[in-house]
Design a protein around this motif. Structure first.
Motif, short mmCIF file in Angstrom:
data_model
loop_
_atom_site.label_atom_id
_atom_site.label_comp_id
_atom_site.label_asym_id
_atom_site.label_seq_id
_atom_site.Cartn_x
_atom_site.Cartn_y
_atom_site.Cartn_z
N VAL A 1 48.00 30.54 38.76
CA VAL A 1 47.13 31.68 39.00
C VAL A 1 46.08 31.25 40.01
N MET A 2 45.90 32.07 41.06
CA MET A 2 44.76 31.89 41.94
C MET A 2 43.65 32.79 41.41
N TRP A 3 42.52 32.17 41.07
CA TRP A 3 41.35 32.87 40.53
C TRP A 3 40.44 33.18 41.70
N LEU A 4 40.41 34.45 42.10
CA LEU A 4 39.68 34.87 43.28
C LEU A 4 38.31 35.42 42.88
N THR A 5 37.26 34.78 43.41
CA THR A 5 35.90 35.19 43.13
C THR A 5 35.11 35.27 44.43
N SER A 6 33.88 35.78 44.35
CA SER A 6 33.01 35.94 45.52
C SER A 6 33.80 36.60 46.64
N ASP A 7 33.68 36.11 47.87
CA ASP A 7 34.42 36.73 48.98
C ASP A 7 35.92 36.45 48.92
N GLY A 8 36.33 35.53 48.06
CA GLY A 8 37.75 35.26 47.88
C GLY A 8 38.52 36.44 47.32
N VAL A 9 37.82 37.39 46.68
CA VAL A 9 38.52 38.55 46.12
C VAL A 9 39.27 39.33 47.19
N ARG A 10 38.81 39.23 48.43
CA ARG A 10 39.45 39.98 49.51
C ARG A 10 40.87 39.48 49.79
N LEU A 11 41.18 38.24 49.38
CA LEU A 11 42.54 37.73 49.53
C LEU A 11 43.53 38.54 48.71
N GLU B 1 56.07 35.09 46.93
CA GLU B 1 57.52 34.91 46.79
C GLU B 1 57.89 33.88 45.73
N LYS B 2 57.07 32.86 45.58
CA LYS B 2 57.33 31.80 44.60
C LYS B 2 56.90 32.18 43.19
N GLY B 3 56.29 33.36 43.04
CA GLY B 3 55.90 33.83 41.72
C GLY B 3 54.46 33.58 41.34
N GLY B 4 53.63 33.18 42.30
CA GLY B 4 52.21 32.99 42.01
C GLY B 4 51.54 34.32 41.71
N ARG B 5 50.48 34.23 40.92
CA ARG B 5 49.73 35.44 40.56
C ARG B 5 48.27 35.28 40.95
N PHE B 6 47.62 36.41 41.19
CA PHE B 6 46.19 36.44 41.49
C PHE B 6 45.45 37.10 40.33
N TYR B 7 44.42 36.44 39.85
CA TYR B 7 43.46 37.09 38.96
C TYR B 7 42.23 37.31 39.83
N VAL B 8 41.86 38.56 40.00
CA VAL B 8 40.76 38.95 40.87
C VAL B 8 39.56 39.30 39.99
N CYS B 9 38.45 38.60 40.19
CA CYS B 9 37.25 38.85 39.40
C CYS B 9 36.81 40.30 39.58
N ASP C 1 38.81 48.82 46.74
CA ASP C 1 39.67 49.78 46.05
C ASP C 1 40.85 49.05 45.39
N ALA C 2 40.96 49.18 44.08
CA ALA C 2 42.03 48.51 43.34
C ALA C 2 43.42 48.96 43.78
N ASP C 3 43.52 50.13 44.37
CA ASP C 3 44.82 50.60 44.88
C ASP C 3 45.30 49.76 46.06
N ASP C 4 44.41 48.98 46.66
CA ASP C 4 44.76 48.15 47.81
C ASP C 4 45.16 46.73 47.43
N LEU C 5 45.23 46.43 46.13
CA LEU C 5 45.61 45.08 45.70
C LEU C 5 47.07 44.78 46.05
N GLU D 1 45.86 41.24 39.92
CA GLU D 1 45.30 42.07 38.86
C GLU D 1 43.81 41.79 38.75
N LEU D 2 43.05 42.83 38.43
CA LEU D 2 41.64 42.64 38.13
C LEU D 2 41.57 42.07 36.71
N LYS D 3 41.17 40.80 36.64
CA LYS D 3 41.08 40.14 35.33
C LYS D 3 39.85 39.25 35.35
N GLY D 4 39.10 39.32 34.28
CA GLY D 4 37.87 38.56 34.17
C GLY D 4 38.06 37.17 33.59
N ALA D 5 36.93 36.55 33.32
CA ALA D 5 36.91 35.17 32.84
C ALA D 5 37.63 35.00 31.51
#
Length: 122
Positions: free
Chosen positions: A39-49, A75-83, A93-97, A102-106
């Motif tokens: 899981v890539m945990w995207l926070t701060s400006d990283g959420v834009r990824l 493609e390799k199956g990695g997931r993003f948890y977006v703060c 806009d969550a529709d642009d993810l 997924e929007l997922k918290g701590a």
């Protein structure tokens, strides 16, 4: 790598620090190549990824470009948890993810990490 077979790669950057973005994706990709659940945990400006098309303009003129690393991660199956707090503070806009984001918290991150996830932060 010791642990429970799970890896968390935190990324707090986007266009502001393209090298950190590349290193985060490279680390996550290497873990996926070893069969880890990542899981890539995207926070701060990283959420834009987590937004469609955002990675396309990072490191466009360098090798490897973020667009390729981003596509390979998915493609390799990695997931993003977006703060969700960081995301909402930027009026995104969550529709642009992207796929696998997924929007997922701590609390969700701690559940994923369980007892022994290996972590990296960029």
């Amino acid at each position: 790598m010791a642990g429970n077979g799970r890896v968390v790669v935190g990324c707090t950057h986007g266009e502001d620090n393209p090298d950190n973005v590349a290193v985060a994706y490279l680390t996550a990709g290497a873990a996926l190549d070893q069969g880890k659940e990542v899981v890539m945990w995207l926070t701060s400006d990283g959420v834009r990824l987590g937004l469609q098309g955002y990675a396309d303009r990072i490191r466009e003129d360098k090798d490897p470009p973020a667009a390729r690393l981003h596509a390979q991660f998915i493609e390799k199956g990695g997931r993003f948890y977006v703060c969700p707090i960081c995301f909402n503070e930027r009026d995104l806009d969550a529709d642009d993810l992207v796929e696998n984001a997924e929007l997922k918290g701590a609390a969700a991150l701690m559940e994923f990490a369980g007892n022994g996830a290996v972590t990296f932060t960029y």
